[in-house]
Design a protein around this motif. Structure first.
Motif, mmCIF file in Angstrom:
data_model
loop_
_atom_site.group_PDB
_atom_site.id
_atom_site.type_symbol
_atom_site.label_atom_id
_atom_site.label_comp_id
_atom_site.label_asym_id
_atom_site.label_seq_id
_atom_site.Cartn_x
_atom_site.Cartn_y
_atom_site.Cartn_z
ATOM 1 N N UNK A 170 0.827 -1.209 0.000
ATOM 2 C CA UNK A 170 0.000 0.000 0.000
ATOM 3 C C UNK A 170 0.864 1.263 0.000
ATOM 4 N N UNK A 171 1.956 1.251 0.771
ATOM 5 C CA UNK A 171 2.869 2.397 0.802
ATOM 6 C C UNK A 171 3.537 2.583 -0.550
ATOM 7 N N UNK A 172 3.967 1.470 -1.156
ATOM 8 C CA UNK A 172 4.600 1.523 -2.470
ATOM 9 C C UNK A 172 3.653 2.116 -3.517
ATOM 10 N N UNK A 173 2.416 1.702 -3.492
ATOM 11 C CA UNK A 173 1.425 2.226 -4.439
ATOM 12 C C UNK A 173 1.176 3.702 -4.180
ATOM 13 N N UNK A 174 1.070 4.083 -2.925
ATOM 14 C CA UNK A 174 0.819 5.486 -2.578
ATOM 15 C C UNK A 174 1.978 6.379 -3.024
#
Length: 180
Positions: A170-174
């Motif tokens: 999720x952090x990578x996508x954000x």
């Protein structure tokens, strides 16, 4: 436990349990005539009596609730500080007190670890990582594709790993989203 959980889930189940087993009469709590009582009822009443005696008074409805909680989770704990798992365990007991013939409540109350395992499996599935990715993680660490067949201690480790991978994803996508 949140306020909504207390109001909509915990206390309504307790009210049904109390009304199914006891009545209030002139300041006293009395057994409901003709009640159908599960085996846990005797323990709840004994604990409630003990709690009241410690405070040098007759048992009140709060004592019965605290006794049921103590029986369900194995220790005295303030209602507000119950975890979700502890709250669920208490509610299963409340449901048994309200209706001793409730098969689902009986199974879930008697098989505590099966409920905990189901909660872990649900948290793993809710990571939305995909079955193939979950199998790859499991294969790399435990040399098996069947993550649902892991022993309980390994299932707990697997759940932590899956949740960490989901958060990292999720952090990578954000961070990859470019502002315009």
């Amino acid at each position: 436990m949140t306020e909504a959980q207390r109001k909509r889930f915990f206390f309504p189940n307790w009210t049904k349990a109390f009304d199914g087993q006891w009545i209030r009469d002139r300041g006293f709590i009395l057994p409901r005539p003709g009640r159908h009582s599960p085996p846990e009822l005797v323990q709840v009443e004994a604990l409630a009596d003990q709690i009241a005696r410690e405070e040098h008074r007759v048992p009140i409805d709060k004592d019965f609730r605290h006794a049921a909680q103590t029986l369900a989770i194995g220790k005295r704990k303030d209602t507000i500080k119950l975890t979700t798992a502890e709250q669920d365990r208490c509610v299963f007991l409340f449901r048994l007190l309200a209706n001793p013939d409730d098969i689902e409540a009986r199974i879930n109350f008697d098989h505590r670890f099966a409920v905990d395992r189901q909660r872990l499996e649900t948290s793993i599935v809710n990571t939305m990582l995909g079955e193939a990715y979950l199998q790859t993680i499991c294969l790399g660490r435990w040399k098996t594709h069947d993550w649902r067949g892991l022993p309980d201690d390994q299932m707990l480790q697997f759940a932590f790993t899956a949740c960490q991978r989901a958060r990292a994803r999720a952090v990578r996508i954000k961070n990859s989203e470019q502002p315009y």
